[in-house]
Design a protein around this motif. Sequence first.
Motif, PDB file in Angstrom:
ATOM      1  N   ILE A   1       0.829  -1.210   0.000  1.00  0.00           N
ATOM      2  CA  ILE A   1       0.000   0.000   0.000  1.00  0.00           C
ATOM      3  C   ILE A   1       0.861   1.257   0.000  1.00  0.00           C
ATOM      4  CG2 ILE A   1      -1.739   1.296   1.297  1.00  0.00           C
ATOM      5  CD1 ILE A   1      -2.881  -1.465   2.127  1.00  0.00           C
ATOM      6  N   PRO A   2       1.827   1.411   0.915  1.00  0.00           N
ATOM      7  CA  PRO A   2       2.673   2.607   0.845  1.00  0.00           C
ATOM      8  C   PRO A   2       3.506   2.672  -0.428  1.00  0.00           C
ATOM      9  CG  PRO A   2       2.999   1.502   2.943  1.00  0.00           C
ATOM     10  CD  PRO A   2       2.120   0.631   2.122  1.00  0.00           C
ATOM     11  N   LEU A   3       3.899   1.504  -0.946  1.00  0.00           N
ATOM     12  CA  LEU A   3       4.648   1.485  -2.192  1.00  0.00           C
ATOM     13  C   LEU A   3       3.815   2.074  -3.323  1.00  0.00           C
ATOM     14  CD1 LEU A   3       7.172   0.552  -3.768  1.00  0.00           C
ATOM     15  CD2 LEU A   3       5.930  -1.579  -4.196  1.00  0.00           C
ATOM     16  N   LEU A   4       2.578   1.644  -3.429  1.00  0.00           N
ATOM     17  CA  LEU A   4       1.691   2.173  -4.472  1.00  0.00           C
ATOM     18  C   LEU A   4       1.430   3.661  -4.269  1.00  0.00           C
ATOM     19  CD1 LEU A   4      -0.839  -0.771  -4.769  1.00  0.00           C
ATOM     20  CD2 LEU A   4       0.954  -0.142  -6.389  1.00  0.00           C
ATOM     21  N   ALA A   5       1.215   4.054  -3.017  1.00  0.00           N
ATOM     22  CA  ALA A   5       0.930   5.466  -2.741  1.00  0.00           C
ATOM     23  C   ALA A   5       2.144   6.347  -3.028  1.00  0.00           C
ATOM     24  CB  ALA A   5       0.498   5.630  -1.291  1.00  0.00           C
ATOM     25  N   SER A   6       3.318   5.850  -2.723  1.00  0.00           N
ATOM     26  CA  SER A   6       4.502   6.688  -2.919  1.00  0.00           C
ATOM     27  C   SER A   6       4.952   6.733  -4.379  1.00  0.00           C
ATOM     28  CB  SER A   6       5.641   6.199  -2.032  1.00  0.00           C
ATOM     29  OG  SER A   6       6.016   4.894  -2.400  1.00  0.00           O
TER      30      SER A   6
ATOM     31  N   MET B   1       2.869   6.991  -6.944  1.00  0.00           N
ATOM     32  CA  MET B   1       1.932   7.786  -7.745  1.00  0.00           C
ATOM     33  C   MET B   1       2.542   9.122  -8.184  1.00  0.00           C
ATOM     34  SD  MET B   1      -2.021   8.761  -6.956  1.00  0.00           S
ATOM     35  CE  MET B   1      -2.510   7.071  -6.759  1.00  0.00           C
ATOM     36  N   PRO B   2       3.183   9.893  -7.292  1.00  0.00           N
ATOM     37  CA  PRO B   2       3.806  11.139  -7.768  1.00  0.00           C
ATOM     38  C   PRO B   2       4.930  10.904  -8.785  1.00  0.00           C
ATOM     39  CG  PRO B   2       3.611  11.167  -5.383  1.00  0.00           C
ATOM     40  CD  PRO B   2       3.246   9.792  -5.829  1.00  0.00           C
ATOM     41  N   ILE B   3       5.658   9.808  -8.646  1.00  0.00           N
ATOM     42  CA  ILE B   3       6.720   9.501  -9.603  1.00  0.00           C
ATOM     43  C   ILE B   3       6.131   9.237 -10.981  1.00  0.00           C
ATOM     44  CG2 ILE B   3       8.539   7.825 -10.160  1.00  0.00           C
ATOM     45  CD1 ILE B   3       8.952   7.545  -7.104  1.00  0.00           C
ATOM     46  N   VAL B   4       4.993   8.570 -11.018  1.00  0.00           N
ATOM     47  CA  VAL B   4       4.323   8.314 -12.294  1.00  0.00           C
ATOM     48  C   VAL B   4       3.937   9.637 -12.947  1.00  0.00           C
ATOM     49  CG1 VAL B   4       2.233   7.329 -13.341  1.00  0.00           C
ATOM     50  CG2 VAL B   4       3.536   6.012 -11.670  1.00  0.00           C
ATOM     51  N   PHE B   5       3.440  10.581 -12.149  1.00  0.00           N
ATOM     52  CA  PHE B   5       3.092  11.900 -12.699  1.00  0.00           C
ATOM     53  C   PHE B   5       4.324  12.620 -13.239  1.00  0.00           C
ATOM     54  CE2 PHE B   5      -0.910  11.816 -10.083  1.00  0.00           C
ATOM     55  CZ  PHE B   5      -1.770  11.860 -11.171  1.00  0.00           C
ATOM     56  N   LEU B   6       5.463  12.459 -12.559  1.00  0.00           N
ATOM     57  CA  LEU B   6       6.693  13.098 -13.046  1.00  0.00           C
ATOM     58  C   LEU B   6       7.169  12.465 -14.352  1.00  0.00           C
ATOM     59  CD1 LEU B   6       8.738  13.591  -9.761  1.00  0.00           C
ATOM     60  CD2 LEU B   6       7.714  15.354 -11.197  1.00  0.00           C
ATOM     61  N   ILE B   7       7.118  11.153 -14.431  1.00  0.00           N
ATOM     62  CA  ILE B   7       7.584  10.467 -15.633  1.00  0.00           C
ATOM     63  C   ILE B   7       6.702  10.804 -16.827  1.00  0.00           C
ATOM     64  CG2 ILE B   7       7.867   8.181 -16.693  1.00  0.00           C
ATOM     65  CD1 ILE B   7       8.717   7.175 -13.913  1.00  0.00           C
TER      66      ILE B   7
ATOM     67  N   SER C   1      -5.873  12.436  -6.400  1.00  0.00           N
ATOM     68  CA  SER C   1      -4.662  11.645  -6.123  1.00  0.00           C
ATOM     69  C   SER C   1      -4.181  11.865  -4.690  1.00  0.00           C
ATOM     70  CB  SER C   1      -3.564  11.960  -7.127  1.00  0.00           C
ATOM     71  OG  SER C   1      -3.151  13.298  -7.010  1.00  0.00           O
ATOM     72  N   ILE C   2      -4.284  13.073  -4.190  1.00  0.00           N
ATOM     73  CA  ILE C   2      -3.900  13.327  -2.796  1.00  0.00           C
ATOM     74  C   ILE C   2      -4.818  12.574  -1.843  1.00  0.00           C
ATOM     75  CG2 ILE C   2      -3.833  15.119  -1.007  1.00  0.00           C
ATOM     76  CD1 ILE C   2      -2.764  17.020  -3.206  1.00  0.00           C
ATOM     77  N   LEU C   3      -6.107  12.580  -2.129  1.00  0.00           N
ATOM     78  CA  LEU C   3      -7.048  11.840  -1.286  1.00  0.00           C
ATOM     79  C   LEU C   3      -6.780  10.336  -1.311  1.00  0.00           C
ATOM     80  CD1 LEU C   3     -10.400  13.738  -1.976  1.00  0.00           C
ATOM     81  CD2 LEU C   3      -8.994  13.787   0.097  1.00  0.00           C
ATOM     82  N   VAL C   4      -6.448   9.809  -2.482  1.00  0.00           N
ATOM     83  CA  VAL C   4      -6.131   8.384  -2.585  1.00  0.00           C
ATOM     84  C   VAL C   4      -4.872   8.058  -1.785  1.00  0.00           C
ATOM     85  CG1 VAL C   4      -5.319   6.603  -4.197  1.00  0.00           C
ATOM     86  CG2 VAL C   4      -7.311   7.981  -4.763  1.00  0.00           C
TER      87      VAL C   4
END
Length: 156
Positions: free
Chosen positions: A54-59, A61-67, A90-93
Motif C-alpha cells: 500500500i505505501p509502495l503504491l501510494a509513494s 503515484m507522484p513519480i508516475v506523474f513526473l515520468i 490523487s492526494i485523497l487516494v
Amino acid sequence: MKSTETRPAVMDGYYRAHEGIVNELYHYYRGKSKDELWLIRAELTRRQHMLGNIPLLASTMPIVFLIFGAQVNKYFPHDSLRWMIVALASILVIVWSINHHFRQKGRVHLDLLLVEEIMKERSQNADSAVQLEEARNSGAWPHPAMERMEHSEHKH
C-alpha cells in the motif's frame, strides 16, 4: 491520546474504551483449536508481509506523474479545473491508502500477538501437564513447583 500522555486517568480512560475489541478477539481466538490457530497465524503472517504494498503504491503515484508529466499536461493543463480535480483525487487516494495501511498493520499485529500468546499459553499448559503426569508416574517425590501447580489446578 497523545503518545506523550502520562496522566493515569486519561490513559485508563483510553484503554478502557478500547479493551472491548481486544477481549472479543481474545475470546474468539481462545475458542479455536490448535490447528485452526496455526492456520490463522500463517494467514496473519502472510498479511503482515504484504502490508508494504500500500505505501509502495501510494509513494509511486507522484513519480508516475513526473515520468508522464508531458502527457498528463497535454490532457490536464495546469490552469484547468480538471488538473485540480485529478491532483485533489490523487492526494485523497494517497492519504486514504496510508491511513488504511496503518489501520491494517495495527490490526494484523494485534491479532498476531493474541494468537501467539494463546499458542504459547497452551504449549506451556501442555508441557506442565506432561511434567506433572511424569512426576506422578515416576514415584519420585514431586518438585515443589509441581506441587504448587497441582494445588492451583484443584482450586479452579
